[in-house]
Design a protein around this motif. Structure first.
Motif, PDB file in Angstrom:
ATOM      1  N   ASP A 122       9.006  35.105  23.609  1.00  0.00           N
ATOM      2  CA  ASP A 122       9.101  35.331  24.935  1.00  0.00           C
ATOM      3  C   ASP A 122       8.080  34.333  25.783  1.00  0.00           C
ATOM      4  OD1 ASP A 122       6.529  36.474  25.124  1.00  0.00           O
ATOM      5  OD2 ASP A 122       7.366  38.575  25.151  1.00  0.00           O
ATOM      6  N   ARG A 123       8.364  34.541  27.301  1.00  0.00           N
ATOM      7  CA  ARG A 123       7.758  33.773  28.169  1.00  0.00           C
ATOM      8  C   ARG A 123       6.156  34.018  28.247  1.00  0.00           C
ATOM      9  NH1 ARG A 123       9.386  37.033  33.702  1.00  0.00           N
ATOM     10  NH2 ARG A 123       8.373  38.976  32.859  1.00  0.00           N
ATOM     11  N   ASN A 124       5.769  34.748  27.474  1.00  0.00           N
ATOM     12  CA  ASN A 124       4.236  35.117  27.344  1.00  0.00           C
ATOM     13  C   ASN A 124       3.745  34.582  26.009  1.00  0.00           C
ATOM     14  OD1 ASN A 124       3.980  36.644  29.698  1.00  0.00           O
ATOM     15  ND2 ASN A 124       4.599  38.442  28.896  1.00  0.00           N
ATOM     16  N   GLY A 125       4.663  33.936  25.201  1.00  0.00           N
ATOM     17  CA  GLY A 125       4.336  33.210  24.032  1.00  0.00           C
ATOM     18  C   GLY A 125       4.295  34.374  22.682  1.00  0.00           C
ATOM     19  N   ASN A 126       4.704  35.292  23.015  1.00  0.00           N
ATOM     20  CA  ASN A 126       4.696  36.634  22.049  1.00  0.00           C
ATOM     21  C   ASN A 126       6.140  36.357  21.084  1.00  0.00           C
ATOM     22  OD1 ASN A 126       2.252  37.946  22.743  1.00  0.00           O
ATOM     23  ND2 ASN A 126       3.599  38.837  24.434  1.00  0.00           N
ATOM     24  N   ALA A 127       5.916  36.483  19.630  1.00  0.00           N
ATOM     25  CA  ALA A 127       6.836  36.408  18.994  1.00  0.00           C
ATOM     26  C   ALA A 127       8.236  37.603  19.232  1.00  0.00           C
ATOM     27  CB  ALA A 127       6.781  36.658  17.272  1.00  0.00           C
ATOM     28  N   ILE A 128       9.254  37.376  19.146  1.00  0.00           N
ATOM     29  CA  ILE A 128      10.407  38.612  19.532  1.00  0.00           C
ATOM     30  C   ILE A 128      10.764  39.125  18.242  1.00  0.00           C
ATOM     31  CG2 ILE A 128      10.906  37.491  21.905  1.00  0.00           C
ATOM     32  CD1 ILE A 128      13.339  36.513  20.628  1.00  0.00           C
ATOM     33  N   LEU A 129      11.514  40.244  18.635  1.00  0.00           N
ATOM     34  CA  LEU A 129      12.187  40.817  17.309  1.00  0.00           C
ATOM     35  C   LEU A 129      13.069  39.893  16.716  1.00  0.00           C
ATOM     36  CD1 LEU A 129      13.306  44.476  18.764  1.00  0.00           C
ATOM     37  CD2 LEU A 129      11.337  43.859  16.808  1.00  0.00           C
ATOM     38  N   ASP A 130      13.227  39.740  15.364  1.00  0.00           N
ATOM     39  CA  ASP A 130      14.084  39.103  14.724  1.00  0.00           C
ATOM     40  C   ASP A 130      15.365  39.545  14.977  1.00  0.00           C
ATOM     41  OD1 ASP A 130      15.569  37.886  12.775  1.00  0.00           O
ATOM     42  OD2 ASP A 130      14.754  39.239  11.133  1.00  0.00           O
ATOM     43  N   PRO A 131      16.191  38.496  15.537  1.00  0.00           N
ATOM     44  CA  PRO A 131      17.645  38.829  15.926  1.00  0.00           C
ATOM     45  C   PRO A 131      18.589  39.227  14.761  1.00  0.00           C
ATOM     46  CG  PRO A 131      17.239  36.442  16.181  1.00  0.00           C
ATOM     47  CD  PRO A 131      15.825  37.050  15.906  1.00  0.00           C
ATOM     48  N   GLU A 132      18.200  38.699  13.663  1.00  0.00           N
ATOM     49  CA  GLU A 132      19.275  38.848  12.491  1.00  0.00           C
ATOM     50  C   GLU A 132      18.767  40.371  11.743  1.00  0.00           C
ATOM     51  OE1 GLU A 132      21.408  36.525  11.563  1.00  0.00           O
ATOM     52  OE2 GLU A 132      20.484  35.626  13.398  1.00  0.00           O
ATOM     53  N   GLY A 133      17.747  40.951  12.141  1.00  0.00           N
ATOM     54  CA  GLY A 133      17.412  42.470  11.349  1.00  0.00           C
ATOM     55  C   GLY A 133      16.812  41.933  10.031  1.00  0.00           C
ATOM     56  N   THR A 134      16.514  40.950   9.632  1.00  0.00           N
ATOM     57  CA  THR A 134      16.147  40.947   8.373  1.00  0.00           C
ATOM     58  C   THR A 134      15.126  41.994   7.624  1.00  0.00           C
ATOM     59  OG1 THR A 134      16.263  38.526   8.862  1.00  0.00           O
ATOM     60  CG2 THR A 134      15.242  39.125   6.638  1.00  0.00           C
ATOM     61  N   GLU A 135      14.340  42.268   8.195  1.00  0.00           N
ATOM     62  CA  GLU A 135      13.374  43.248   7.620  1.00  0.00           C
ATOM     63  C   GLU A 135      14.059  44.663   7.668  1.00  0.00           C
ATOM     64  OE1 GLU A 135       9.806  44.566   5.800  1.00  0.00           O
ATOM     65  OE2 GLU A 135      11.066  42.747   5.810  1.00  0.00           O
ATOM     66  N   ILE A 136      14.632  44.990   8.577  1.00  0.00           N
ATOM     67  CA  ILE A 136      15.298  46.109   8.727  1.00  0.00           C
ATOM     68  C   ILE A 136      16.225  46.222   7.673  1.00  0.00           C
ATOM     69  CG2 ILE A 136      16.882  47.812  10.000  1.00  0.00           C
ATOM     70  CD1 ILE A 136      15.145  46.902  12.308  1.00  0.00           C
ATOM     71  N   ARG A 137      17.142  45.266   7.477  1.00  0.00           N
ATOM     72  CA  ARG A 137      18.296  45.343   6.452  1.00  0.00           C
ATOM     73  C   ARG A 137      17.565  45.340   4.857  1.00  0.00           C
ATOM     74  NH1 ARG A 137      20.934  41.270   8.236  1.00  0.00           N
ATOM     75  NH2 ARG A 137      19.980  39.777   7.449  1.00  0.00           N
ATOM     76  N   ARG A 138      16.292  44.667   4.677  1.00  0.00           N
ATOM     77  CA  ARG A 138      15.806  44.785   3.465  1.00  0.00           C
ATOM     78  C   ARG A 138      15.186  46.259   3.072  1.00  0.00           C
ATOM     79  NH1 ARG A 138      11.089  45.511   1.040  1.00  0.00           N
ATOM     80  NH2 ARG A 138      10.050  45.716   3.101  1.00  0.00           N
ATOM     81  N   ILE A 139      14.858  46.908   4.248  1.00  0.00           N
ATOM     82  CA  ILE A 139      14.101  48.357   4.030  1.00  0.00           C
ATOM     83  C   ILE A 139      15.480  49.388   3.898  1.00  0.00           C
ATOM     84  CG2 ILE A 139      13.377  50.128   5.469  1.00  0.00           C
ATOM     85  CD1 ILE A 139      11.245  48.062   6.597  1.00  0.00           C
ATOM     86  N   LEU A 140      16.489  49.021   4.502  1.00  0.00           N
ATOM     87  CA  LEU A 140      17.710  50.025   4.368  1.00  0.00           C
ATOM     88  C   LEU A 140      18.216  49.738   2.897  1.00  0.00           C
ATOM     89  CD1 LEU A 140      19.481  49.469   7.729  1.00  0.00           C
ATOM     90  CD2 LEU A 140      18.259  51.544   6.829  1.00  0.00           C
ATOM     91  N   LYS A 141      18.220  48.787   2.531  1.00  0.00           N
ATOM     92  CA  LYS A 141      18.575  48.411   0.926  1.00  0.00           C
ATOM     93  C   LYS A 141      17.708  49.185  -0.113  1.00  0.00           C
ATOM     94  CE  LYS A 141      21.058  44.037   1.457  1.00  0.00           C
ATOM     95  NZ  LYS A 141      20.970  42.558   1.264  1.00  0.00           N
ATOM     96  N   ASP A 142      16.392  49.112   0.245  1.00  0.00           N
ATOM     97  CA  ASP A 142      15.466  49.634  -0.517  1.00  0.00           C
ATOM     98  C   ASP A 142      15.651  51.140  -0.722  1.00  0.00           C
ATOM     99  OD1 ASP A 142      13.054  49.740  -2.254  1.00  0.00           O
ATOM    100  OD2 ASP A 142      12.000  50.388  -0.408  1.00  0.00           O
ATOM    101  N   VAL A 143      15.702  51.701   0.597  1.00  0.00           N
ATOM    102  CA  VAL A 143      15.991  53.257   0.731  1.00  0.00           C
ATOM    103  C   VAL A 143      17.257  53.391  -0.045  1.00  0.00           C
ATOM    104  CG1 VAL A 143      16.507  55.049   2.257  1.00  0.00           C
ATOM    105  CG2 VAL A 143      14.668  53.535   2.821  1.00  0.00           C
ATOM    106  N   ALA A 144      18.328  52.891   0.193  1.00  0.00           N
ATOM    107  CA  ALA A 144      19.527  52.994  -0.605  1.00  0.00           C
ATOM    108  C   ALA A 144      19.476  53.098  -2.282  1.00  0.00           C
ATOM    109  CB  ALA A 144      20.760  52.039  -0.298  1.00  0.00           C
ATOM    110  N   ARG A 145      18.771  52.045  -2.548  1.00  0.00           N
ATOM    111  CA  ARG A 145      18.385  52.164  -4.164  1.00  0.00           C
ATOM    112  C   ARG A 145      17.837  53.352  -4.397  1.00  0.00           C
ATOM    113  NH1 ARG A 145      17.598  46.443  -3.129  1.00  0.00           N
ATOM    114  NH2 ARG A 145      15.603  46.805  -2.552  1.00  0.00           N
ATOM    115  N   LYS A 146      16.558  53.642  -3.624  1.00  0.00           N
ATOM    116  CA  LYS A 146      15.798  54.905  -4.077  1.00  0.00           C
ATOM    117  C   LYS A 146      16.806  56.122  -3.934  1.00  0.00           C
ATOM    118  CE  LYS A 146      11.443  52.943  -2.703  1.00  0.00           C
ATOM    119  NZ  LYS A 146      10.313  52.870  -1.986  1.00  0.00           N
ATOM    120  N   LEU A 147      17.653  56.306  -3.150  1.00  0.00           N
ATOM    121  CA  LEU A 147      18.675  57.445  -3.098  1.00  0.00           C
ATOM    122  C   LEU A 147      19.564  57.406  -4.352  1.00  0.00           C
ATOM    123  CD1 LEU A 147      19.716  57.171   0.536  1.00  0.00           C
ATOM    124  CD2 LEU A 147      18.848  59.196  -0.450  1.00  0.00           C
ATOM    125  N   GLU A 148      20.109  56.183  -4.621  1.00  0.00           N
ATOM    126  CA  GLU A 148      20.771  56.079  -5.749  1.00  0.00           C
ATOM    127  C   GLU A 148      19.971  56.445  -7.186  1.00  0.00           C
ATOM    128  OE1 GLU A 148      22.319  52.254  -5.367  1.00  0.00           O
ATOM    129  OE2 GLU A 148      23.781  52.657  -4.293  1.00  0.00           O
TER     130      GLU A 148
END
Length: 68
Positions: A20-46
């Motif tokens: 951002d304009r302050n030099g801070n890293a912004i949220l991953d627009p692809e949601g990569t880590e959230i997608r990885r976590i959701l897949k992990d939770v789905a595997r555990k449910l299964e």
């Protein structure tokens, strides 16, 4: 009921190549880590689990989930 809580303030949820304009890293627009976590939770449910902790790629506990 299914409840999932993820705290996305950590480095695993940021895109170091975009800042951002302050030099801070912004949220991953692809949601990569959230997608990885959701897949992990789905595997555990299964596998028969009905609750657990949510861990980010860096090994930090970032939330919880529960299925009732």
């Amino acid at each position: 009921m299914f409840k999932l809580e993820i705290k996305t303030g950590g480095a695993a949820f940021r895109d170091d190549s975009r800042t951002d304009r302050n030099g801070n890293a912004i949220l991953d627009p692809e949601g990569t880590e959230i997608r990885r976590i959701l897949k992990d939770v789905a595997r555990k449910l299964e596998a028969g689990y009905d609750s657990g902790s949510v861990m980010d790629l860096n090994g930090n506990k970032v939330g919880i989930w529960k299925y009732e």
